[in-house]
Enzyme design. Structure first.
Site, PDB file in Angstrom:
ATOM      1  CB  SER A 203      -0.781   0.359   0.788  1.00 30.17           C
ATOM      2  OG  SER A 203      -2.400   0.735   1.002  1.00 30.17           O
ATOM      3  CG  ASP A 346      -6.683  -2.692  -3.930  1.00 25.38           C
ATOM      4  OD1 ASP A 346      -7.085  -1.438  -3.234  1.00 25.38           O
ATOM      5  OD2 ASP A 346      -6.250  -2.891  -3.256  1.00 25.38           O
ATOM      6  CG  HIS A 378      -6.527  -1.745   0.140  1.00 27.96           C
ATOM      7  ND1 HIS A 378      -4.975  -1.790  -0.890  1.00 27.96           N
ATOM      8  CD2 HIS A 378      -5.568  -1.323   1.455  1.00 27.96           C
ATOM      9  CE1 HIS A 378      -4.034  -0.850  -0.656  1.00 27.96           C
ATOM     10  NE2 HIS A 378      -4.196  -0.816   1.066  1.00 27.96           N
TER      11      HIS A 378
END
Length: 420
Positions: A203, A346, A378
């Site tokens: 991320s 995601d 995610h």
């Protein structure tokens, strides 16, 4: 149905973070013994004349007690680095020497996602025993534990610097690379220029890892970087801001916009006339807090309420559009091989932006193993992808095993079902 289940998991995961965001997380072993916050801790302040030091030069060091009982010794290093404007600056890395360190001492730089500007949100603070840590730091301790169990020396840099820049171009790479340099120069770790170096991040940490591996050939070519594994990297910040607005991760919009607003005077000048009074106050407030707090405040929030023009027009303001475009990943050819992983569903990082990044890197001659996971989003990808990513990274830092030439893309249903 599968897509709804995957997205539902993301909402539940964020709801858990929101629920927990109120109370501070304090190490139970040292409750009431919190270390000073970075903004008042003299250790974090640059000494006079630091600008003359070489990038990666250690300016201060100290041992620390860790937030969890890891099988390792740990220190903090204040070192000279380079900021987003390519000017001298300082930041801190936390380095770990595992008790079971491998004889060849590979070093892995772990870029923890911070995604916030509050000075108390940096990993170096949250990793200390007694710290009123952010959920972002404590939520990534499992990755750190895995690395130490593998016998790897670890560097965890504060790649957002003292100002908490997120997500800007270049600076994360400069600061992570100089953190590696500092680690190789810190005598207790027993490292040198010949030690294999790996990178890992997810991320916001994947974004920083992307910049680190892309800048390494030009900024720190002396490092023996043998592999980088990163996922959900936010290759196109513009796409991520559009995707998250109005959803469970809408805090990302605020964290990104407020950071650009505070970092670049020209961006602030272009945005300020379009902000409501409440919006201007929110921009300043977010600068002082961690992502988990902003998640609680902006859960399913729509940022158009803070502007007098639509969000797409805000993002198209020329100074803002320029700095967002500068932050795009995939524009430089790394020399080290890459392992990239991405959830197809995601809801924070659109899969198309990572697909394009990989295509651009491959066109520039990079060696990329790309894993796309269909039944993941995610949050779940943090757990499902890590076994495969660490297995690949272990092959790069534990030996001189050859890396296949070229690029490969594999789409799997679930990495929980196809572990590496």
């Amino acid at each position: 149905m599968a897509q709804r289940r995957v997205r539902g998991f993301g909402v539940i995961a964020v709801a858990v973070l929101v629920t927990l965001a109120g109370p501070a997380i304090v190490s139970s072993s040292t409750a009431g013994a919190a270390p000073p916050l970075p903004q008042v801790d003299e250790f974090y302040q640059p000494p006079a004349g630091f600008e003359a030091a070489a990038p990666g030069a250690i300016l201060r060091s100290r041992p620390i007690e860790l937030v969890a009982p890891f099988p390792a010794q740990a220190w903090q290093l204040l070192y000279r680095t380079t900021d987003v404007f390519e000017q001298p600056d300082v930041t801190v890395t936390t380095v770990f020497l595992p008790h079971n360190v491998r004889p060849d001492r590979p070093l892995v730089s772990l870029q923890m996602f911070e995604d916030a500007s509050g000075p108390q949100c940096v990993p170096s603070y949250g990793l200390q025993a007694g710290a009123q840590s952010s959920l972002e730091t404590t939520g990534q301790l499992k990755d750190l534990q895995t690395m130490l169990q593998n016998g790897w020396v670890v560097s965890v840099p504060d790649f957002g610097g003292r100002s908490g820049h997120f997500p800007v171009a270049q600076e994360p790479g400069f600061m992570a690379l100089d953190g590696i340099r500092a680690a190789t120069r810190f005598a207790p770790l027993g490292l040198g220029a010949e030690n294999r170096v790996g990178l890992y991040g997810y991320s916001g940490g994947g974004f920083a890892t992307g910049w680190t591996v892309e800048l390494q050939p030009s900024y720190a070519p002396e490092l023996n970087l043998t592999g980088a594994a990163y996922g959900g990297p936010g290759a196109d910040i513009n796409a991520a801001l559009f995707t998250t607005n109005g959803g469970p991760f809408s805090a990302i919009v605020g964290s990104g916009l407020s950071s650009y607003y505070a970092t670049y005077p020209e961006v602030k000048a272009s945005m300020l006339p379009h902000l409501t009074a409440e919006g201007a106050a929110v921009m300043d407030q977010i600068q002082t807090q961690c992502l988990s707090t902003t998640l609680a405040q902006q859960f399913f929030g729509d940022w158009k309420r803070y502007f007098d023009i639509p969000l797409d027009q805000v993002l198209a303001l020329p100074p803002l559009a320029e700095v967002i475009n500068k932050a795009r990943l995939g524009t430089r050819a790394p020399s080290a091989p890459l392992y990239v992983f991405q959830a197809v569903q995601d809801e924070v990082i659109p899969v198309g932006s990572t697909d394009r990044m990989v295509e651009e890197l491959c066109a520039r001659g990079a060696r990329v193993t790309y894993i796309r996971e269909e039944m993941a989003e995610h949050m779940s990808t943090i757990f499902s992808a890590s076994p495969g990513a660490f297995s690949w990274l272990g092959e790069r830092v534990n030996s001189d095993a050859p890396v296949p030439a070229g690029c490969s893309t594999t789409t799997v249903q679930s990495q929980f079902l196809t572990p590496k």
